[in-house]
Scaffold this motif. Sequence first.
Motif, PDB file in Angstrom:
ATOM      1  N   GLN A   1       1.364   4.246 -12.560  1.00 35.62           N
ATOM      2  CA  GLN A   1       1.156   5.310 -11.645  1.00 35.62           C
ATOM      3  C   GLN A   1       0.631   6.764 -12.572  1.00 35.62           C
ATOM      4  O   GLN A   1       0.570   7.804 -12.048  1.00 35.62           O
ATOM      5  CB  GLN A   1       2.367   5.869 -10.877  1.00 35.62           C
ATOM      6  CG  GLN A   1       2.033   6.445  -9.390  1.00 35.62           C
ATOM      7  CD  GLN A   1       1.349   5.261  -8.712  1.00 35.62           C
ATOM      8  OE1 GLN A   1       1.106   4.035  -9.009  1.00 35.62           O
ATOM      9  NE2 GLN A   1       1.151   5.640  -7.544  1.00 35.62           N
TER      10      GLN A   1
ATOM     11  N   ASP B   1       0.910  -1.268  -0.038  1.00 31.56           N
ATOM     12  CA  ASP B   1      -0.184  -0.022   0.093  1.00 31.56           C
ATOM     13  C   ASP B   1       0.675   1.256  -0.051  1.00 31.56           C
ATOM     14  O   ASP B   1       0.300   2.316  -0.462  1.00 31.56           O
ATOM     15  CB  ASP B   1      -1.142  -0.027   1.289  1.00 31.56           C
ATOM     16  CG  ASP B   1      -0.386  -0.168   2.560  1.00 31.56           C
ATOM     17  OD1 ASP B   1       0.891  -0.398   2.709  1.00 31.56           O
ATOM     18  OD2 ASP B   1      -1.061  -0.316   3.491  1.00 31.56           O
ATOM     19  N   HIS B   2       2.057   1.125   0.646  1.00 28.64           N
ATOM     20  CA  HIS B   2       2.960   2.323   0.676  1.00 28.64           C
ATOM     21  C   HIS B   2       3.242   2.602  -0.830  1.00 28.64           C
ATOM     22  O   HIS B   2       3.215   3.821  -1.038  1.00 28.64           O
ATOM     23  CB  HIS B   2       4.166   1.936   1.452  1.00 28.64           C
ATOM     24  CG  HIS B   2       5.092   2.948   1.501  1.00 28.64           C
ATOM     25  ND1 HIS B   2       5.181   4.130   2.297  1.00 28.64           N
ATOM     26  CD2 HIS B   2       6.203   3.502   0.803  1.00 28.64           C
ATOM     27  CE1 HIS B   2       6.095   4.976   2.194  1.00 28.64           C
ATOM     28  NE2 HIS B   2       6.945   4.533   1.267  1.00 28.64           N
ATOM     29  N   GLU B   3       3.602   1.960  -1.506  1.00 24.73           N
ATOM     30  CA  GLU B   3       4.188   2.080  -3.073  1.00 24.73           C
ATOM     31  C   GLU B   3       3.144   2.303  -3.862  1.00 24.73           C
ATOM     32  O   GLU B   3       3.174   3.227  -4.735  1.00 24.73           O
ATOM     33  CB  GLU B   3       4.957   0.807  -3.549  1.00 24.73           C
ATOM     34  CG  GLU B   3       5.654   1.213  -4.617  1.00 24.73           C
ATOM     35  CD  GLU B   3       6.635   0.079  -5.049  1.00 24.73           C
ATOM     36  OE1 GLU B   3       6.262  -1.215  -4.916  1.00 24.73           O
ATOM     37  OE2 GLU B   3       7.725   0.379  -5.740  1.00 24.73           O
TER      38      GLU B   3
ATOM     39  N   GLU C   1      -1.239   9.540   4.644  1.00 27.14           N
ATOM     40  CA  GLU C   1      -0.965   8.784   5.953  1.00 27.14           C
ATOM     41  C   GLU C   1      -1.122   9.299   7.102  1.00 27.14           C
ATOM     42  O   GLU C   1      -1.656   8.575   8.105  1.00 27.14           O
ATOM     43  CB  GLU C   1       0.649   8.440   6.120  1.00 27.14           C
ATOM     44  CG  GLU C   1       1.059   7.532   5.058  1.00 27.14           C
ATOM     45  CD  GLU C   1       2.602   7.486   4.541  1.00 27.14           C
ATOM     46  OE1 GLU C   1       3.059   8.708   4.730  1.00 27.14           O
ATOM     47  OE2 GLU C   1       3.274   6.425   4.666  1.00 27.14           O
TER      48      GLU C   1
ATOM     49  N   PRO D   1      -5.283   6.891   0.421  1.00 25.08           N
ATOM     50  CA  PRO D   1      -4.801   7.927  -0.460  1.00 25.08           C
ATOM     51  C   PRO D   1      -5.878   9.000  -1.310  1.00 25.08           C
ATOM     52  O   PRO D   1      -6.999   8.764  -1.121  1.00 25.08           O
ATOM     53  CB  PRO D   1      -4.475   6.717  -1.543  1.00 25.08           C
ATOM     54  CG  PRO D   1      -5.680   5.531  -1.204  1.00 25.08           C
ATOM     55  CD  PRO D   1      -5.664   5.697   0.275  1.00 25.08           C
TER      56      PRO D   1
ATOM     57  N   VAL E   1      -2.446   4.146   5.037  1.00 24.00           N
ATOM     58  CA  VAL E   1      -2.832   4.996   3.930  1.00 24.00           C
ATOM     59  C   VAL E   1      -4.180   5.207   3.790  1.00 24.00           C
ATOM     60  O   VAL E   1      -5.169   4.356   3.735  1.00 24.00           O
ATOM     61  CB  VAL E   1      -2.190   4.957   2.502  1.00 24.00           C
ATOM     62  CG1 VAL E   1      -0.744   4.630   2.631  1.00 24.00           C
ATOM     63  CG2 VAL E   1      -2.621   3.617   2.161  1.00 24.00           C
TER      64      VAL E   1
ATOM     65  N   HIS F   1       0.119   3.682  -3.701  1.00 27.97           N
ATOM     66  CA  HIS F   1      -0.287   5.101  -3.522  1.00 27.97           C
ATOM     67  C   HIS F   1       0.663   6.235  -3.720  1.00 27.97           C
ATOM     68  O   HIS F   1       0.345   7.310  -3.071  1.00 27.97           O
ATOM     69  CB  HIS F   1      -1.380   5.088  -2.277  1.00 27.97           C
ATOM     70  CG  HIS F   1      -2.223   3.973  -2.341  1.00 27.97           C
ATOM     71  ND1 HIS F   1      -3.306   4.050  -3.313  1.00 27.97           N
ATOM     72  CD2 HIS F   1      -2.631   3.006  -1.324  1.00 27.97           C
ATOM     73  CE1 HIS F   1      -4.202   3.406  -3.041  1.00 27.97           C
ATOM     74  NE2 HIS F   1      -3.731   2.443  -2.098  1.00 27.97           N
ATOM     75  N   ARG F   2       1.998   5.860  -3.844  1.00 28.34           N
ATOM     76  CA  ARG F   2       2.868   7.237  -4.073  1.00 28.34           C
ATOM     77  C   ARG F   2       2.249   7.994  -4.944  1.00 28.34           C
ATOM     78  O   ARG F   2       1.613   7.812  -5.918  1.00 28.34           O
ATOM     79  CB  ARG F   2       4.217   6.588  -4.460  1.00 28.34           C
ATOM     80  CG  ARG F   2       4.277   6.113  -5.783  1.00 28.34           C
ATOM     81  CD  ARG F   2       5.737   5.388  -5.909  1.00 28.34           C
ATOM     82  NE  ARG F   2       5.944   4.983  -7.396  1.00 28.34           N
ATOM     83  CZ  ARG F   2       5.433   3.951  -7.942  1.00 28.34           C
ATOM     84  NH1 ARG F   2       4.465   3.269  -7.450  1.00 28.34           N
ATOM     85  NH2 ARG F   2       5.613   3.651  -9.322  1.00 28.34           N
TER      86      ARG F   2
ATOM     87  N   SER G   1      -1.487  12.411  -2.746  1.00 30.48           N
ATOM     88  CA  SER G   1      -0.709  11.916  -1.594  1.00 30.48           C
ATOM     89  C   SER G   1      -1.368  10.574  -1.024  1.00 30.48           C
ATOM     90  O   SER G   1      -2.218  10.056  -1.478  1.00 30.48           O
ATOM     91  CB  SER G   1      -1.283  12.983  -0.499  1.00 30.48           C
ATOM     92  OG  SER G   1      -1.035  12.721   0.721  1.00 30.48           O
ATOM     93  N   ARG G   2      -0.490   9.806  -0.109  1.00 30.85           N
ATOM     94  CA  ARG G   2      -0.812   8.683   0.584  1.00 30.85           C
ATOM     95  C   ARG G   2      -1.914   8.823   1.746  1.00 30.85           C
ATOM     96  O   ARG G   2      -2.525   8.010   1.996  1.00 30.85           O
ATOM     97  CB  ARG G   2       0.249   8.011   1.149  1.00 30.85           C
ATOM     98  CG  ARG G   2       1.353   7.711   0.067  1.00 30.85           C
ATOM     99  CD  ARG G   2       2.434   6.710   0.786  1.00 30.85           C
ATOM    100  NE  ARG G   2       3.523   6.185  -0.098  1.00 30.85           N
ATOM    101  CZ  ARG G   2       4.704   6.900  -0.405  1.00 30.85           C
ATOM    102  NH1 ARG G   2       4.999   7.822   0.318  1.00 30.85           N
ATOM    103  NH2 ARG G   2       5.616   6.443  -1.293  1.00 30.85           N
TER     104      ARG G   2
END
Lengths: 322, 165
Positions: A222, A181-183, A232, A250, A248, A185-186, A229-230
Amino acid sequence: MQAQTARASSGDGHAADGDPFARDFDEHEAGERPPAQPRRGPLERLVDAAATVIRGRVPAADLDERDPDFIRESLPAQWLLASLWFRGEVRGLGHVPEHGPVLLVGNHSGGNMTPDTLVFTLAFSTYFGVERRFYQLAHNLVLSWPGLGFLRKYGIVAASPDNAERALSSGAAVLVYPGGDHEVHRPSWERNRVSFDGRRGFVRLALEHDVPIVPVVAIGGQETALFLSRGEGLARRLMLDRLLRVKVLPISIAAPWGLNVGDGLGHIPLPAKITIEVLPAIHLREQFGAQPDVDEVYAHVTATMQETLDALAAERRLPIVG
Amino acid sequence: MRVQAAIEVAAPPETIWELVSDPARYLHFMSGITRWEIAGEHARGLGARYRTLMRVGSAEIGGLVEIVECDAPRDLAWTSISGIDQRGRWRLREIGPGHLGERTRVELRLQYGVAGAGILGWIAEQVAAPAVRKNLRRSLQELRRQVEHEQARAAAATRRAAARN
């Protein structure tokens, strides 16, 4: 369709407590987790109760749920979408060892609608045939989301060390997106960056089972929406990490919603060209000695993938068009 | 979906048969083919098995095929064992001598699809057809180029040998 991270929480229904893998996978998160709080307010108790209910919805992985006939019959539909909408191109599938277990490690893009997964799983299934056992590790949320149960027939299983272990020991190819999920939604301006956020669980998994790592580098995902934005901070404030194991919330501008917060209903991805390059297999013990250093392998894999992503980015003339 | 292409080649069927019955040469003249690998015990003839792939759209599509008809130098047909459903056939027919000698009509047929894929399967077959047809046509043009080139070289070698004697 969101195939996500190989992380597991120790509270996961099917990840046995005390499992060494659970610890490995979790190591990264351990530092971030707030210390145990002896006193909990009513709101927190409610959140925890809801989290238990949601966790109960996560199906215990049954590798048997993968259905080759179903996959085969849906290949034409996948092919139409991948060829006409995403103009997918997959190179280097010959690098994947013909037989035996293998850990495919990919970079992940496109928010909750991840076109790179679609394009790659289609290419893999047609190249090796649906008979070859192939599983994709996904975030719990994907598998418990109402209406997405059919994804399990494609071989998508919840990302837990237990499941990864079972899949690899059955001799299957396993696709994992460590960035999760971190990557995924970059922000769009970081689209050409591999961002695993220090998650090294995949290296330990490959070492433990002595399987080769095959990096799978994708570009274009992407560009299917404008990811801003994520979110967070927002996710933390809403306690989503405890409730759903997501860090996240997003924020993006995506069809057909316009401003899209959370991406919970998905969106219509723009028809960005998806190019995927499969890199030569990395045999860890051959390349890094009998006792490979996890950090060294992690650095090597991410650096190799970033180099390839840079090359793919240089090849790309225009966003979306490709 | 059934797709076919045909071409006339200035060579006897036996010469063309040498090419189409040799799996090692497929990668050199078949357009869009990314793999044509011997998968069984026999390299040629009835029962020979090959792993085949053709790039169409975003994927390489094919599977394991087996030669089910081998009537040298006229017919060579295969059918799929795994992968997408397919049936292919080479048909070589002599059409009598032209001004350059013997001529052969070469026909390449391919039937493909995925049974049970429904309406989307049908649409996918239609969408893929132009690309597949183009591949077949280009393959035949390349086959003709190679065969006629070899013929010309063989003829030249014969003439040279005759001149020397």
